[in-house]
Design a protein around this motif. Structure first.
Motif, PDB file in Angstrom:
ATOM      1  N   LEU A   1       1.442   7.592  10.006  1.00 15.23           N
ATOM      2  CA  LEU A   1       0.485   8.244   9.296  1.00 15.23           C
ATOM      3  C   LEU A   1      -0.716   8.698   9.937  1.00 15.23           C
ATOM      4  N   MET A   2      -1.291   9.688   9.329  1.00 18.86           N
ATOM      5  CA  MET A   2      -2.488  10.082   9.859  1.00 18.86           C
ATOM      6  C   MET A   2      -3.439  10.955   8.752  1.00 18.86           C
ATOM      7  N   ILE A   3      -4.579  10.879   8.850  1.00 22.72           N
ATOM      8  CA  ILE A   3      -5.316  11.334   7.738  1.00 22.72           C
ATOM      9  C   ILE A   3      -5.919  12.984   8.192  1.00 22.72           C
ATOM     10  N   THR A   4      -5.508  13.615   7.435  1.00 25.57           N
ATOM     11  CA  THR A   4      -5.351  15.132   7.679  1.00 25.57           C
ATOM     12  C   THR A   4      -6.813  15.566   6.902  1.00 25.57           C
ATOM     13  N   GLY A   5      -7.227  15.210   5.818  1.00 20.08           N
ATOM     14  CA  GLY A   5      -8.387  15.489   5.311  1.00 20.08           C
ATOM     15  C   GLY A   5      -8.956  14.463   4.249  1.00 20.08           C
TER      16      GLY A   5
ATOM     17  N   ARG B   1      -6.003  12.745   2.301  1.00 15.83           N
ATOM     18  CA  ARG B   1      -4.768  13.560   2.352  1.00 15.83           C
ATOM     19  C   ARG B   1      -4.220  12.921   3.548  1.00 15.83           C
ATOM     20  N   LEU B   2      -2.942  12.637   3.616  1.00 12.73           N
ATOM     21  CA  LEU B   2      -2.363  12.297   4.666  1.00 12.73           C
ATOM     22  C   LEU B   2      -1.371  13.314   5.286  1.00 12.73           C
ATOM     23  N   ASN B   3      -0.913  13.087   6.792  1.00 13.61           N
ATOM     24  CA  ASN B   3      -0.054  14.201   7.220  1.00 13.61           C
ATOM     25  C   ASN B   3       1.399  14.030   6.710  1.00 13.61           C
ATOM     26  N   ASN B   4       1.728  13.432   5.688  1.00 17.04           N
ATOM     27  CA  ASN B   4       3.045  13.618   4.977  1.00 17.04           C
ATOM     28  C   ASN B   4       2.862  14.223   3.639  1.00 17.04           C
TER      29      ASN B   4
ATOM     30  N   ARG C   1       2.181   2.889   9.510  1.00 15.17           N
ATOM     31  CA  ARG C   1       3.343   3.441   8.668  1.00 15.17           C
ATOM     32  C   ARG C   1       3.178   2.901   7.090  1.00 15.17           C
ATOM     33  N   SER C   2       1.856   2.635   6.583  1.00 11.92           N
ATOM     34  CA  SER C   2       1.941   2.504   5.338  1.00 11.92           C
ATOM     35  C   SER C   2       0.165   2.643   4.957  1.00 11.92           C
ATOM     36  N   VAL C   3       0.370   2.627   3.523  1.00 12.49           N
ATOM     37  CA  VAL C   3      -1.110   2.798   2.968  1.00 12.49           C
ATOM     38  C   VAL C   3      -1.081   1.896   2.000  1.00 12.49           C
ATOM     39  N   LEU C   4      -2.585   1.244   1.594  1.00 13.95           N
ATOM     40  CA  LEU C   4      -2.820   0.303   0.520  1.00 13.95           C
ATOM     41  C   LEU C   4      -4.240   0.826  -0.422  1.00 13.95           C
ATOM     42  N   SER C   5      -4.272   0.587  -1.359  1.00  4.13           N
ATOM     43  CA  SER C   5      -5.626   0.759  -2.100  1.00  4.13           C
ATOM     44  C   SER C   5      -6.463  -0.175  -1.502  1.00  4.13           C
TER      45      SER C   5
ATOM     46  N   THR D   1     -10.812   8.432  14.760  1.00  2.72           N
ATOM     47  CA  THR D   1     -10.896   7.620  15.618  1.00  2.72           C
ATOM     48  C   THR D   1      -9.344   6.992  15.233  1.00  2.72           C
ATOM     49  N   PHE D   2      -9.065   6.475  14.033  1.00  4.47           N
ATOM     50  CA  PHE D   2      -7.830   6.086  13.458  1.00  4.47           C
ATOM     51  C   PHE D   2      -6.907   7.008  14.007  1.00  4.47           C
ATOM     52  N   ASN D   3      -6.626   8.369  13.676  1.00  9.21           N
ATOM     53  CA  ASN D   3      -5.841   9.376  14.278  1.00  9.21           C
ATOM     54  C   ASN D   3      -5.371   9.173  15.584  1.00  9.21           C
ATOM     55  N   PHE D   4      -6.707   9.129  16.500  1.00 16.56           N
ATOM     56  CA  PHE D   4      -6.433   9.079  17.913  1.00 16.56           C
ATOM     57  C   PHE D   4      -5.802   7.858  18.360  1.00 16.56           C
ATOM     58  N   LEU D   5      -6.448   6.492  17.796  1.00 15.98           N
ATOM     59  CA  LEU D   5      -5.548   5.234  18.361  1.00 15.98           C
ATOM     60  C   LEU D   5      -4.010   5.239  17.810  1.00 15.98           C
TER      61      LEU D   5
END
Length: 196
Positions: free
Chosen positions: A56-60, A67-70, A83-87, A153-157
């Protein structure tokens, strides 16, 4: 060898009548000069936040969420893992405390880095120090950044396959540039052109 190439080829390049002639010169050492991308060392550019296999990566982001890349759109503050997201149950950076960070030390495998995006304001020294001291007890590195920087930074790492997580609060105000305006106009034009 380089001196020989410079000595033999450069005078011919400057005397060439056009650029295509200059590119075709061959030195006495047998090295052919041509386009920069003709050899095995071609430059390859990939935009990794569009590649789903990297996780998962943040695209917006907006004032409402992310918005995530999926193509998943999430409303409000979130925590993103490879691989996951939580509120995330915070309303603003003032709500970030030991209670709201308690999830991260319990994760297995242990995180290398936790990135916290606190909206559009710059992180205060006292907030950063408080968070870092808490996470230091669990030997987890922390970066407290503005949300825009935290997403990048998250996307890069994550693309480097690091054990990383980020906790993000949507910014209150968005800044946009000329490119954003042009992209919005293009999307609007495509939307209305497809209806005809």
């Amino acid at each position: 060898m380089i001196r020989q190439i410079v000595k033999n080829v450069l005078p011919r390049i400057y005397k060439a009548t056009n650029l295509s002639q200059a590119r075709q010169f061959t030195s006495t050492s047998g090295i052919k000069f041509s386009n920069a991308y003709d050899y095995d060392g071609k430059t390859k550019v990939s935009i990794f936040n569009t590649e789903v296999n990297l996780g998962l990566m943040i695209t917006g982001y907006s004032q409402y969420g992310f918005r995530l890349n999926n193509d998943m759109v999430l409303i409000g503050p979130i925590t993103v893992f490879p691989r996951s997201v939580l509120s995330w149950n915070v309303n603003s950076f003032e709500d970030i405390n030991e209670q709201s960070l308690r999830l991260f030390p319990t994760l297995e495998p242990k995180l290398d880095v936790l990135i916290i995006g606190i909206g559009d304001q710059s992180p205060s020294t006292s907030l950063s120090k408080r968070i870092i001291e808490f996470m230091k007890k669990y030997k987890i590195n922390v970066e407290v950044l503005r949300t825009e920087q935290a997403c990048a930074t998250f996307n890069f790492l994550n693309a480097e396959n690091r054990m990383v997580a980020c906790a993000l609060i949507p910014p209150l105000h968005l800044t946009y540039n000329e490119n954003d305006v042009l992209q919005a106009k293009l999307r609007q034009k495509q939307l209305y052109d497809s209806d005809e």
